[in-house]
Write a protein that holds these residues in place. Structure first.
Motif, short mmCIF file in Angstrom:
data_model
loop_
_atom_site.label_atom_id
_atom_site.label_comp_id
_atom_site.label_asym_id
_atom_site.label_seq_id
_atom_site.Cartn_x
_atom_site.Cartn_y
_atom_site.Cartn_z
N ASP A 62 0.81 -1.23 0.00
CA ASP A 62 0.00 0.00 0.00
C ASP A 62 0.84 1.28 0.00
O ASP A 62 0.35 2.35 0.33
CB ASP A 62 -0.94 0.00 1.21
CG ASP A 62 -0.18 -0.04 2.53
OD1 ASP A 62 1.06 -0.18 2.50
OD2 ASP A 62 -0.82 0.04 3.59
N SER A 93 -10.39 11.34 3.23
CA SER A 93 -9.61 10.82 4.36
C SER A 93 -10.40 10.89 5.67
O SER A 93 -10.36 9.95 6.47
CB SER A 93 -8.32 11.61 4.51
OG SER A 93 -7.53 11.45 3.37
N GLY A 152 -9.13 1.67 3.58
CA GLY A 152 -10.21 0.84 3.06
C GLY A 152 -9.79 -0.53 2.59
O GLY A 152 -10.63 -1.37 2.31
N GLN A 153 -8.49 -0.79 2.52
CA GLN A 153 -8.04 -2.05 1.92
C GLN A 153 -8.31 -3.25 2.83
O GLN A 153 -8.33 -3.13 4.05
CB GLN A 153 -6.56 -1.96 1.60
CG GLN A 153 -5.68 -1.89 2.84
CD GLN A 153 -4.23 -1.66 2.51
OE1 GLN A 153 -3.76 -2.09 1.49
NE2 GLN A 153 -3.53 -0.97 3.38
N PHE A 168 -15.22 5.99 1.77
CA PHE A 168 -13.77 5.96 1.55
C PHE A 168 -13.31 6.85 0.40
O PHE A 168 -12.29 6.59 -0.22
CB PHE A 168 -13.31 4.50 1.35
CG PHE A 168 -13.35 3.71 2.60
CD1 PHE A 168 -12.29 3.73 3.50
CD2 PHE A 168 -14.47 2.96 2.94
CE1 PHE A 168 -12.33 3.01 4.68
CE2 PHE A 168 -14.53 2.25 4.12
CZ PHE A 168 -13.46 2.27 5.00
N GLU A 169 -14.09 7.89 0.12
CA GLU A 169 -13.66 8.85 -0.90
C GLU A 169 -12.73 9.89 -0.30
O GLU A 169 -11.82 10.39 -0.95
CB GLU A 169 -14.88 9.54 -1.52
CG GLU A 169 -15.73 8.62 -2.38
CD GLU A 169 -15.14 8.43 -3.77
OE1 GLU A 169 -15.13 9.41 -4.53
OE2 GLU A 169 -14.69 7.31 -4.08
N ASP A 196 -16.36 -1.97 -3.07
CA ASP A 196 -16.56 -1.12 -4.23
C ASP A 196 -17.86 -1.51 -4.96
O ASP A 196 -17.90 -2.50 -5.67
CB ASP A 196 -15.35 -1.24 -5.16
CG ASP A 196 -15.35 -0.16 -6.22
OD1 ASP A 196 -16.38 0.54 -6.36
OD2 ASP A 196 -14.32 0.00 -6.89
N LEU A 251 -0.60 4.13 -2.07
CA LEU A 251 -2.02 4.45 -1.91
C LEU A 251 -2.22 5.68 -1.04
O LEU A 251 -1.50 5.88 -0.05
CB LEU A 251 -2.76 3.27 -1.27
CG LEU A 251 -2.79 1.96 -2.05
CD1 LEU A 251 -3.58 0.91 -1.26
CD2 LEU A 251 -3.43 2.16 -3.41
N ALA A 255 -7.62 5.16 0.72
CA ALA A 255 -7.52 3.84 0.09
C ALA A 255 -6.80 2.85 0.99
O ALA A 255 -7.15 1.67 1.05
CB ALA A 255 -6.81 3.96 -1.25
N ARG A 256 -5.78 3.34 1.70
CA ARG A 256 -5.05 2.46 2.61
C ARG A 256 -5.96 1.97 3.75
O ARG A 256 -5.92 0.82 4.14
CB ARG A 256 -3.86 3.21 3.23
CG ARG A 256 -2.54 2.81 2.60
CD ARG A 256 -1.38 3.42 3.32
NE ARG A 256 -1.31 4.86 3.14
CZ ARG A 256 -0.90 5.72 4.06
NH1 ARG A 256 -0.54 5.30 5.25
NH2 ARG A 256 -0.85 7.00 3.80
N ARG A 270 -17.43 1.98 -0.60
CA ARG A 270 -16.26 2.81 -0.88
C ARG A 270 -16.68 4.22 -1.32
O ARG A 270 -16.10 5.21 -0.89
CB ARG A 270 -15.41 2.17 -1.98
CG ARG A 270 -14.15 2.96 -2.33
CD ARG A 270 -13.44 2.40 -3.54
NE ARG A 270 -13.03 1.02 -3.36
CZ ARG A 270 -11.95 0.63 -2.69
NH1 ARG A 270 -11.17 1.54 -2.15
NH2 ARG A 270 -11.65 -0.64 -2.58
N ALA A 298 -13.39 -1.07 2.70
CA ALA A 298 -14.18 -0.60 1.56
C ALA A 298 -14.68 -1.76 0.70
O ALA A 298 -13.95 -2.71 0.41
CB ALA A 298 -13.34 0.35 0.73
#
Lengths: 302, 251
Positions: free
Chosen positions: B13, B106, B23-24, B103-104, B122, B16, B20-21, B99, B120
């Motif tokens: 990550d 921070s 949400g992974q 998760f758009e 998607d 990222l 995104a980090r 997501r 997240a």
């Protein structure tokens, strides 16, 4: 505002000089429309207020900033190398960084110099405590490099602030190291033809030499304010420490990246990469400058 | 003479952005966020229990692979379930959240991840996302998931999607019915109404869903034990990105 006032107050001088440099560079980028330059340059609009703001707030704020930035930079290094999965090693390095900066703040040079020894000894216990051998030499070695570069070396930035005559040293080494990086990049882009190291293929002989010449020239121009007690040959030494040390630091961390197979240490600073990509030169210039200049001309304990 | 070679395993990550980090899944270890999440989930659970009276019916089986599948009508749903679970169960739980909603940015990602233990999902590429989870789940030995089969707070009808993927991958499905959360924190309101009574009902675990109509069973359980908002349509189209007409901003 008289020149005497500026000569007595290196922080004021460097703040004004930085502001002037930002204005001039912004104008140059706007006029010359250098592709991609704005992306990396605008990051300085965040870095500079934070760094200079902490300095104006005092030694405590500056020390906290150096410690936090060191921890975040080490985290990048640990994630790139995979060391971050070894929680005990990581926590020990975090502890070393915090302790190193705390004793830099307190001005306890004896303890400051002893902390790396204790940190390395403490890390030697990790394989024993965990009863593991596999991969332990690698994690131990990486943790030692982390302790030295991100803890001990960077904490010299904290120590310099509180040293007698250290503030001029600190501001000089901080700003000239960053400028040296930028000059190498721009001279390399403009005039670079001959690449000189496979560790960092973007480095060129022309970029490195022209940056070194510019830094030495600028060192002579600001020496009367940054370190007026240093003789001309000492000023030359100061300039060379920054420009050579900066390259050594840059290449040392570039080596880590090449081994790990990554381009940057992170994405925190748009246009620059991670914090470590911005601090790598300082990791060498700060301790080298402090100890050599301190030994030759005072201003840092020896 | 044999030489020992260093083998570097950079984290995946590195490039990222923060949202995104966070949400992974699987999560990469992170001392800061992991420790903050451990503290935040205890504080959040205590806060929710102070704010609401929560009645609990049924029990949660102590199995390594469990998928909790509640009806969804409020942001409070996740918090209520986290609040009634003991800490040893709570820390196992990963909540799948949209997501595009959480998760758009921070700030939203931090809140969802640290307070709600969310990762997240998607919805915009749902088929591809389902395939990704179908590949991923068999590689996981243990883990608890909280998924909302209806996919949105405004829908009642569960759709097969991830619920089916989890069941087929060997996860025990636990139907959960929530009541009172829609009134305590209605859709569209920025803040909740405190001191309401919520009810969380855990159903019988479905160990093997093969040959069973999972959506129908879930809906029947929710209807029997949950307090479903009558203004929504139980027989409406499944809330799925593959179905046009759903507001993609609706979690």
């Amino acid at each position: 505002m008289s020149l005497d006032r500026l000569a007595d107050d290196p922080l004021l001088f460097y703040t004004l000089a930085t502001l002037a440099a930002v204005v001039v560079t912004t104008g140059l980028i706007a006029v010359l429309r250098i592709p991609g330059a704005w992306v990396s340059f605008r990051t300085w609009f965040v870095i500079l207020p934070i760094a200079l703001g902490a300095m104006w707030l005092g030694q405590g704020a500056w020390t906290v900033l150096v410690a936090v930035v060191s921890v975040l930079a080490f985290k990048e290094y640990a994630k790139v190398t995979g060391l971050y999965r070894q929680t005990l090693f990581v926590l020990l390095v975090y502890g070393a960084i915090a302790t190193q900066n705390a004793f830099a703040f307190l001005g306890r040079y004896d303890v400051f110099m002893a902390i790396p020894t204790w940190a390395v000894l403490a890390m030697a216990l990790v394989p024993i405590v965990l009863r593991r051998t596999e991969g332990m030499l690698q994690w131990y070695a990486l943790a030692i490099v982390g302790t030295i570069f991100f803890g001990y070396f960077l904490a010299h930035l904290s120590y310099l602030y509180g040293s007698s005559k250290g503030l001029g040293y600190l501001l000089f080494v901080l700003l000239m190291t960053q400028l040296n990086d930028a000059l190498q990049y721009f001279y390399g882009k403009a005039f670079g033809r001959h690449h000189w190291t496979p560790i960092s293929p973007n480095k060129t002989v022309e970029g490195s030499v022209l940056a070194a010449a510019t830094i030495v020239l600028l060192t002579f121009l600001q020496a009367p304010i940054a370190f007026p007690w240093v003789p001309p040959w000492g000023v030359l030494v100061a300039g060379l420490i920054v420009t050579i040390g900066g390259q050594v630091g840059d290449l040392t961390m570039a080596n880590v990246k090449r081994n790990a197979g990554v381009k940057d240490f992170g994405t925190l600073l748009p246009g620059h990469g991670g914090l470590t990509d911005r601090l790598n030169s300082l990791m060498v210039t700060a301790p080298a400058f402090a100890h050599i200049m301190g030994y030759l001309f005072g201003g840092f304990p020896t | 003479m044999s030489g020992a070679h260093f083998e570097y395993e950079p984290f995946s990550d590195l490039d990222l952005p923060l949202a995104a980090r966070l949400g992974q899944f699987p999560r990469q270890p992170d001392l800061l966020y992991d420790s903050t999440r451990a503290i935040a989930r205890r504080l959040t659970a205590s806060f929710v229990r102070l704010q609401f009276r929560i009645e609990v019916e049924g029990s949660v089986p102590d199995v390594p692979r469990l998928a909790l599948m509640p009806n969804h009508q409020s942001h409070l749903d996740t918090l209520a379930i986290l609040a009634v679970l003991p800490e040893r169960f709570r820390r196992r739980l990963t909540v799948l959240a949209a997501r595009d909603y959480f998760f758009e940015r921070s700030a939203g990602a931090l809140a969802a991840n640290l307070l709600g233990q969310c990762v997240a999902f998607d919805r915009s590429t749902e088929i591809a996302e389902l395939r990704r989870w179908a590949r991923l789940l068999p590689t996981i030995e243990a883990g608890w998931f909280l998924v909302y089969p209806s996919g949105s707070r405004r829908r009642l009808q569960p759709h097969e999607g991830l619920a089916r993927v989890l069941a087929r991958s060997g996860w025990t499905v636990l139907p959960v019915a929530l009541a009172g959360t829609a009134e305590a924190w209605p859709v569209g309101r920025a803040l909740w109404h405190p001191f309401r009574t919520l009810r969380v009902t855990f159903g019988e675990p479905i160990v093997d869903a093969t040959g069973r109509d999972l959506p129908a069973e879930l809906l029947a359980f929710w209807t029997a034990h949950g307090q479903l908002d009558a203004s929504r349509q139980p027989d409406g189209p499944p809330a799925c990105a593959a179905h046009p007409g759903r507001d993609p901003r609706e979690p």
